[in-house]
Scaffold this motif. Structure first.
Motif, PDB file in Angstrom:
ATOM      1  N   GLU A  26      -8.751  -4.372  -1.021  1.00 42.11           N
ATOM      2  CA  GLU A  26      -8.508  -3.271   0.512  1.00 42.11           C
ATOM      3  C   GLU A  26      -8.548  -3.331   1.743  1.00 42.11           C
ATOM      4  O   GLU A  26      -9.551  -4.097   1.988  1.00 42.11           O
ATOM      5  N   ASN A  59      -8.837   5.956   0.452  1.00 45.59           N
ATOM      6  CA  ASN A  59      -7.041   5.549   0.812  1.00 45.59           C
ATOM      7  C   ASN A  59      -6.144   7.228   0.601  1.00 45.59           C
ATOM      8  O   ASN A  59      -5.138   7.102   1.289  1.00 45.59           O
ATOM      9  N   LYS A 101      -6.859   1.310   3.453  1.00 47.29           N
ATOM     10  CA  LYS A 101      -5.976   1.518   2.319  1.00 47.29           C
ATOM     11  C   LYS A 101      -5.810   0.046   1.531  1.00 47.29           C
ATOM     12  O   LYS A 101      -6.630  -0.778   1.570  1.00 47.29           O
ATOM     13  N   LYS A 102      -5.148   0.875   0.295  1.00 47.93           N
ATOM     14  CA  LYS A 102      -5.297   0.423  -0.969  1.00 47.93           C
ATOM     15  C   LYS A 102      -4.483  -0.361  -1.380  1.00 47.93           C
ATOM     16  O   LYS A 102      -3.379   0.339  -1.464  1.00 47.93           O
ATOM     17  N   ILE A 103      -4.002  -1.716  -1.882  1.00 49.19           N
ATOM     18  CA  ILE A 103      -3.242  -2.606  -1.758  1.00 49.19           C
ATOM     19  C   ILE A 103      -2.997  -2.590  -3.588  1.00 49.19           C
ATOM     20  O   ILE A 103      -3.788  -3.121  -4.376  1.00 49.19           O
ATOM     21  N   TYR A 104      -2.228  -2.247  -4.209  1.00 49.33           N
ATOM     22  CA  TYR A 104      -1.580  -2.295  -4.952  1.00 49.33           C
ATOM     23  C   TYR A 104      -0.445  -3.778  -5.935  1.00 49.33           C
ATOM     24  O   TYR A 104       0.249  -3.825  -4.972  1.00 49.33           O
ATOM     25  N   LEU A 142       0.236   6.824  -7.987  1.00 43.83           N
ATOM     26  CA  LEU A 142      -0.843   5.722  -7.754  1.00 43.83           C
ATOM     27  C   LEU A 142      -2.210   6.120  -8.645  1.00 43.83           C
ATOM     28  O   LEU A 142      -2.062   5.467  -9.125  1.00 43.83           O
ATOM     29  N   SER A 143      -2.544   7.037  -8.179  1.00 47.94           N
ATOM     30  CA  SER A 143      -3.950   7.352  -8.744  1.00 47.94           C
ATOM     31  C   SER A 143      -3.417   7.628 -10.248  1.00 47.94           C
ATOM     32  O   SER A 143      -4.444   7.068 -10.765  1.00 47.94           O
ATOM     33  N   GLU A 155      -2.547   4.143 -11.862  1.00 43.58           N
ATOM     34  CA  GLU A 155      -3.729   2.929 -11.569  1.00 43.58           C
ATOM     35  C   GLU A 155      -4.700   2.671 -12.823  1.00 43.58           C
ATOM     36  O   GLU A 155      -5.346   2.810 -13.777  1.00 43.58           O
ATOM     37  N   HIS A 185       0.995  -1.424  -0.307  1.00 38.66           N
ATOM     38  CA  HIS A 185      -0.143   0.355   0.124  1.00 38.66           C
ATOM     39  C   HIS A 185       1.093   1.063  -0.113  1.00 38.66           C
ATOM     40  O   HIS A 185       2.069   1.466  -0.213  1.00 38.66           O
ATOM     41  N   THR A 206      -2.269  -2.199 -10.360  1.00 38.02           N
ATOM     42  CA  THR A 206      -4.030  -3.127 -10.653  1.00 38.02           C
ATOM     43  C   THR A 206      -4.324  -2.840  -9.063  1.00 38.02           C
ATOM     44  O   THR A 206      -3.401  -3.547  -8.119  1.00 38.02           O
ATOM     45  N   PRO A 207      -5.375  -2.453  -8.017  1.00 36.67           N
ATOM     46  CA  PRO A 207      -5.651  -2.808  -6.673  1.00 36.67           C
ATOM     47  C   PRO A 207      -5.433  -3.991  -6.409  1.00 36.67           C
ATOM     48  O   PRO A 207      -6.342  -4.438  -7.396  1.00 36.67           O
TER      49      PRO A 207
END
Lengths: 107, 174
Positions: free
Chosen positions: A70, B65, A74-77, A56-57, A60, A29, A66-67
């Motif tokens: 979550e 986030n 927290k978003k994990i990529y 990150l935005s 993506e 994340h 890619t996520p």
């Protein structure tokens, strides 16, 4: 997408973008990436939270990452296939730069 | 009773650093920011002198986030009701922290603001078009106001572009 198009569109990567991408070879994340990069570069590169969120935005949206999950908001990529190709092209570019530099400075 | 003061302070999106520094100086002087209303009204409470970095962000759409990332990095959101503006702060001792560590992201923040001004331009143009095809009694006044608003947007856009140019000249790479 062919190689030429990807090179024109994404290369050279900024230092922040480069380190974000290599960090996402395993799922992480945003804050995890910030810590990882700081450790990796012995504190030379500290990516700010705003810069991280922006990268990150954007990545993506561009499909480079890619996520995958979550957790606790927290978003994990992770790197996408396209991201892997772009990173491979960047590594080749950097390798070439380094070789040229070394060769020229030797003579 | 704690001593409090309310200050109206004018600031602009193309001189954000100046605004951030003003808040930092207030904190250094012992005025701790407690609330922001109408983007321009600031409430301070007299307290301890603090070394506090303020960073102002502009985001049109944020996901959960966003807040989590900033919090994990030690930033505290001052007030949530002035979106699309987000005022973050973090106390520090030696190295002054920053939310943006490269020029590219600063220019992107600037571009988000420019985009919002362009939305205003399109709304004004659309209203102007309505005024022209309709036959309102107060056509002249409305048109004049709309044209005035367009001139104002033009001024804003020019200022934002100047700021972007300045950022590019003093480029920082992460």
């Amino acid at each position: 997408m062919d190689t030429k198009k990807l090179q024109n569109k994404y290369l050279p990567l900024t230092e922040a973008a480069y380190y974000v991408l290599i960090s996402l070879n395993e799922p992480r994340h945003g804050y995890g990436i910030m810590q990882h990069v700081e450790k990796l570069t012995n504190g030379r590169i500290k990516i700010g939270a705003g810069t991280m969120y922006g990268n990150l935005s954007r990545m993506e949206k561009e499909g480079l990452i890619t996520p995958v999950a979550e957790e606790d908001r927290k978003k994990i990529y992770e790197l996408s296939e396209k991201g892997k190709i772009v990173l491979k092209l960047e590594l080749e570019r950097l390798k070439e730069l380094l070789e040229h530099g070394k060769n020229e400075m030797r003579s | 009773m704690k001593e409090v003061k309310t200050v109206w302070h004018w600031w602009t999106g193309w001189e954000i650093e100046k605004f951030e520094n003003w808040l930092e100086e207030m904190e250094w002087g012992g005025w701790n920011l407690s609330k922001v209303d109408y983007i321009l009204r600031f409430k301070f409470a007299k307290g301890k002198s603090r070394k506090m970095r303020y960073c102002v962000d502009h985001q049109n759409n944020v996901e959960n986030n966003y807040f989590e990332l900033f919090k994990e990095d030690g930033w505290v959101l001052v007030d949530e009701n002035i979106a699309p503006w987000y005022i973050w702060r973090k106390s520090y001792e030696y190295e002054r922290p920053d939310i943006y560590t490269d020029t590219k992201s600063l220019i992107e923040r600037n571009n988000r603001q420019i985009r919002n001004v362009f939305i205003g331009v399109f709304i004004s143009l659309f209203l102007l078009y309505l005024v022209f095809i309709g036959n309102f009694d107060s056509t002249k006044l409305i048109s004049a106001l709309l044209i005035l608003s367009l001139a104002f947007y033009g001024y804003l856009i020019a200022q934002y572009y100047r700021y972007s140019k300045k950022l590019k000249q003093n480029e920082i790479k992460c």
